[in-house]
Structure formats: structure tokens, C-alpha cells
Motif scaffolding. Structure first.
Motif, short mmCIF file in Angstrom:
data_model
loop_
_atom_site.label_atom_id
_atom_site.label_comp_id
_atom_site.label_asym_id
_atom_site.label_seq_id
_atom_site.Cartn_x
_atom_site.Cartn_y
_atom_site.Cartn_z
N THR A 2 0.84 -1.20 0.00
CA THR A 2 0.00 0.00 0.00
C THR A 2 0.88 1.25 0.00
N GLU A 3 0.25 2.42 -0.21
CA GLU A 3 1.00 3.68 -0.16
C GLU A 3 1.57 3.93 1.24
N ALA A 19 13.84 11.54 2.11
CA ALA A 19 12.38 11.40 2.00
C ALA A 19 11.75 12.67 1.45
N GLY A 20 12.27 13.82 1.87
CA GLY A 20 11.75 15.09 1.38
C GLY A 20 12.00 15.27 -0.11
N LYS A 21 13.17 14.87 -0.57
CA LYS A 21 13.47 14.98 -2.00
C LYS A 21 12.60 14.02 -2.81
N LEU A 22 12.36 12.84 -2.27
CA LEU A 22 11.48 11.89 -2.96
C LEU A 22 10.07 12.44 -3.05
N GLU A 23 9.62 13.10 -1.99
CA GLU A 23 8.29 13.73 -1.98
C GLU A 23 8.22 14.83 -3.03
N GLU A 24 9.28 15.64 -3.09
CA GLU A 24 9.34 16.71 -4.08
C GLU A 24 9.34 16.14 -5.49
N MET A 25 10.11 15.09 -5.71
CA MET A 25 10.13 14.44 -7.01
C MET A 25 8.76 13.92 -7.39
N ALA A 26 8.08 13.26 -6.46
CA ALA A 26 6.75 12.71 -6.73
C ALA A 26 5.78 13.81 -7.14
N THR A 27 5.85 14.94 -6.45
CA THR A 27 4.96 16.07 -6.78
C THR A 27 5.26 16.60 -8.17
N MET A 28 6.54 16.74 -8.49
CA MET A 28 6.93 17.24 -9.81
C MET A 28 6.45 16.31 -10.92
N ASN A 37 2.79 12.51 -20.86
CA ASN A 37 2.52 11.21 -20.26
C ASN A 37 3.79 10.60 -19.66
N LEU A 38 4.23 11.11 -18.50
CA LEU A 38 5.42 10.59 -17.85
C LEU A 38 5.16 9.21 -17.25
N ILE A 39 4.07 9.11 -16.51
CA ILE A 39 3.62 7.82 -15.97
C ILE A 39 2.14 7.69 -16.26
N ALA A 40 1.63 6.49 -16.21
CA ALA A 40 0.20 6.30 -16.47
C ALA A 40 -0.62 7.06 -15.44
N ALA A 45 -1.89 8.03 -8.13
CA ALA A 45 -2.33 7.88 -6.73
C ALA A 45 -1.51 6.85 -5.98
N GLY A 46 -0.87 5.96 -6.69
CA GLY A 46 -0.04 4.93 -6.06
C GLY A 46 1.44 5.12 -6.37
N ILE A 47 1.86 6.36 -6.53
CA ILE A 47 3.22 6.63 -7.00
C ILE A 47 4.30 6.12 -6.06
N TRP A 48 4.02 6.09 -4.74
CA TRP A 48 5.04 5.62 -3.80
C TRP A 48 5.28 4.12 -3.92
N SER A 49 4.24 3.36 -4.01
CA SER A 49 4.41 1.91 -4.13
C SER A 49 4.72 1.50 -5.57
N ARG A 50 3.97 2.04 -6.50
CA ARG A 50 4.07 1.60 -7.90
C ARG A 50 5.36 2.05 -8.57
N HIS A 51 5.87 3.21 -8.15
CA HIS A 51 7.04 3.76 -8.84
C HIS A 51 8.25 3.99 -7.94
N ILE A 52 8.06 4.65 -6.78
CA ILE A 52 9.22 5.03 -5.97
C ILE A 52 9.87 3.82 -5.31
N VAL A 53 9.13 3.07 -4.51
CA VAL A 53 9.73 1.89 -3.87
C VAL A 53 10.07 0.83 -4.92
N ASP A 54 9.24 0.72 -5.94
CA ASP A 54 9.53 -0.22 -7.02
C ASP A 54 10.89 0.07 -7.64
#
Length: 201
Positions: A2-3, A19-28, A37-40, A45-54
């Protein structure tokens, strides 16, 4: 995963600055996805699990030092996320100009001077890498052939993909001296193919 679990995984492994830079990246990335179309969109909504931790799970499978080259970085995964948690040279290979321009802007905004963006196909890249990643690659054989000039026989190739079939697994011996498959932390239906000695020069 989960997220909340994904955010907890990051918090357990990295400090608040990372963690703050990852948050900033996710927002950007989420913001830019409304323009290109960078990501689907369904995965925002699942960017942390689907993309960042992945993406970040690959760091544990890679050598601790040496240059990292990410082929087909697209919207930033895994290469841009990896660059936030590593301070060695990271090369992002993305032939689509608009995406490459976004990656350059994002790296500058995030304060990642060790990132170099290559707005071309990997065949035109000259840098050698100790780690090569390529997310959701179609053909491992085609990838190895295209990128062998940037690898050595000690390069580790990290290739996240869906479930690897028995037939494909049997064929990996044709492309590398050593290989194995890791289970993805984020998706029970996904695996990571790890190659060494993949016909590097």
C-alpha cells in the motif's frame, strides 16, 4: 504494497532529507504528467508503491559504488529516484526530448549534480557503467545487444519486469554468465532479472 507501507519502507531506510526529496520528485512528476505522459495517470495515486519503492528496491541489488546507467528513464523511474539515494554518477538515457528536458529540470531542482541526462538512444551513449537498469524491458536479448558497449563483464544488469516465464528463464543463459530472478517487493506478479557478465566487453 500500500501507499502507507511504501512510505514506511522509505522512512525506515532513509533520512528525512532523502524522503523530502522523494516527496518533491513525486509532486513534480505528478504535476508534469498532466502535461505529458510521464507515468500512467492511473498510477499517480499509487506513485510511492508503484514507482518510488519499485525503483528504490533495485539499490539493494546493485554494487555500492560505480556509475549507474538507466535506460529508458521516461518520467524518472528508476533512475531519478536512484539518484536521490546515491551520490555516485547516474546517467539517465531518455530519447524523447520532452521527457529528457523534464529530467534535466527535475535533477537541477532536486540538487542532483551527479545526474547526466542523455537525450538519445543507448546506442549513442559512451559512458561505461557498473550498474545498468531498464524498467519493463521487452526483450532482454535486444537490450543486452544495444547496451553491451557501456558494460563490462562485471556490470550488474537490473531488469524489473512482469512474471518471467520458464521458457524465458531457460534462455537467459544465452545472454549472461550469471543470472537469477528476485521477487519484487511491491507486486507479487512482478520480478527483477539480475544479470552479470552479460556479454560486456
Amino acid at each position: 504494497m500500500t501507499e502507507d507501507e511504501a512510505r514506511g519502507w522509505v522512512a525506515d531506510r532513509f533520512d528525512a532529507q532523502v524522503a523530502g526529496k522523494l516527496e518533491e520528485m513525486a509532486t513534480m512528476i505528478a504535476d508534469e504528467t498532466t502535461r505529458q505522459n510521464l507515468i500512467a495517470p492511473s498510477t499517480v495515486a499509487g506513485i510511492w508503491s508503484r514507482h518510488i519503492v519499485d525503483s528504490l528496491q533495485l539499490a539493494d541489488l546493485a554494487p555500492a559504488d560505480g556509475a549507474w546507467l538507466d535506460i529508458g528513464t521516461g518520467g524518472g523511474f528508476p533512475g531519478l529516484a536512484i539518484a536521490i539515494v546515491r551520490d555516485t554518477a547516474v546517467h539517465l538515457v531518455e530519447p524523447r526530448r520532452r521527457r529528457a528536458a523534464f529530467l534535466e529540470e527535475a535533477a537541477a531542482s532536486l540538487g542532483l549534480p551527479h545526474v547526466t541526462v542523455h537525450a538519445c538512444k543507448v546506442e549513442a551513449v559512451a559512458e561505461r557503467a557498473k550498474t545498468i537498469s531498464a524498467r519493463a524491458v521487452g526483450s532482454i536479448a535486444a537490450l543486452v545487444e544495444a547496451a553491451r558497449h557501456v558494460a563490462s563483464r562485471d556490470t550488474v544488469w537490473l531488469l524489473p519486469r512482469g512474471r518471467v516465464s520458464a521458457e524465458e528463464l531457460a534462455g537467459l543463459s544465452q545472454h549472461a554468465r550469471v543470472f537469477h530472478v528476485e521477487q519484487s517487493l511491491t507486486d507479487a506478479e512482478s520480478q527483477i532479472v539480475v544479470l552479470r557478465g552479460a556479454f560486456g566487453r
